[in-house]
Scaffold this motif. Structure first.
Motif: not given
Length: 272
Positions: A66-74, A76-79, A81-87, A113-115
């Motif tokens: 229930a936290c997309f930031a965690a899914s990206r960090a670990l 489990m989900a792709p990163v 553009e919104e996260a990469l750009s800092g917007s 990795h993709k897990c």
């Protein structure tokens, strides 16, 4: 082995919570074969870490994180553009402007990795055939100091600590130690303090599991020069309770800072 590591951390540190082991479940087969129970509903990753610190076991995939930031960090989900750009954080007013927000975003360290998911269990629940990849300890500043001293005993200064008070448990305590192969400290973040309800006097430490044995050995070697009598009494009792008194001799009223403070005149008088 992990259970023995957990025992020694309990002896040497004044822990409120159990150390937590994180294992990446890279494939669907890894996820299915994990002995931890899957979640029936959504939960933030950091809340699951807190649960594990209370003795509960679980595994989590992207559908139940229930936290997309965690899914990206670990991983489990792709990163995106919104996260990469800092917007995103610039719009939220977390940073002064997009330039600053972009610099923070650029320094974020995501699992490459993709897990399929992650296994989140108390360290003591792992064994020789099933070891964690990272250990997360949420604890007091004093214990964080001791862990740092234990690391420094063998490795010297802990360098390149990364913290921004953002994505604390998922990134500062998990993906960064894993990807950089080094421990990291975290002051935690407003998000995890809200959803996981950590105490205000707690912070986070993430350690690659394969380095934990050396950290524990460093903790044992530095009990006498680093600890004050109050903590030495606690450690001595824990040693006795665990049947380990013969493994470590605790020397009271002796440490590196005893008699070290004073003006030159005061120090000179003490030597007479």
């Amino acid at each position: 082995m992990p259970r023995n590591d957990a025992l020694w951390l309990d002896i040497l540190l004044d822990l409120r919570r159990k150390p937590v082991g994180i294992r990446f479940l890279l494939t669907e087969d890894d996820y299915v074969s994990s002995k931890a129970a899957g979640l029936s509903g959504g939960m933030p990753y950091c809340t699951a870490v807190k649960w594990a610190g209370e003795g509960r076991l679980c595994k989590m995939d992207a559908a139940h994180c229930a936290c997309f930031a965690a899914s990206r960090a670990l991983g489990m989900a792709p990163v995106g553009e919104e996260a990469l750009s800092g917007s995103r954080h610039a719009k939220l007013g977390v940073y002064e402007n997009l330039c600053v927000s972009r610099s923070v975003a650029k320094d974020m360290v995501y699992c490459a990795h993709k897990c399929t998911g992650v296994e989140i269990m108390p360290l003591e629940a792992y064994d020789e055939t099933n070891r964690p990849d990272v250990v997360v300890i949420v604890t007091t500043p004093h214990n964080a100091m001791r862990i740092t001293q234990g690391y420094a005993y063998h490795k010297g200064q802990l360098k390149d600590i990364k913290m921004a008070g953002m994505c604390a448990i998922c990134q500062e305590c998990t993906s960064y130690p894993f990807e950089k192969n080094m421990p990291n400290l975290s002051m935690l973040c407003s998000g995890t303090r809200c959803v996981a309800q950590w105490a205000k006097d707690e912070l986070g430490v993430g350690i690659p599991y394969h380095q934990l044995g050396e950290v524990i050995n460093g903790l044992r070697k530095t009990v006498n020069p680093m600890e004050a009598n109050e903590d030495k009494h606690r450690i001595a009792k824990r040693l006795a309770d665990a049947g380990q008194s013969g493994v470590l001799e605790v020397v009271f009223s002796h440490n590196y800072f005893t008699g070290a403070y004073g003006t030159p005149e005061q120090l000179a008088r003490r030597k007479k």
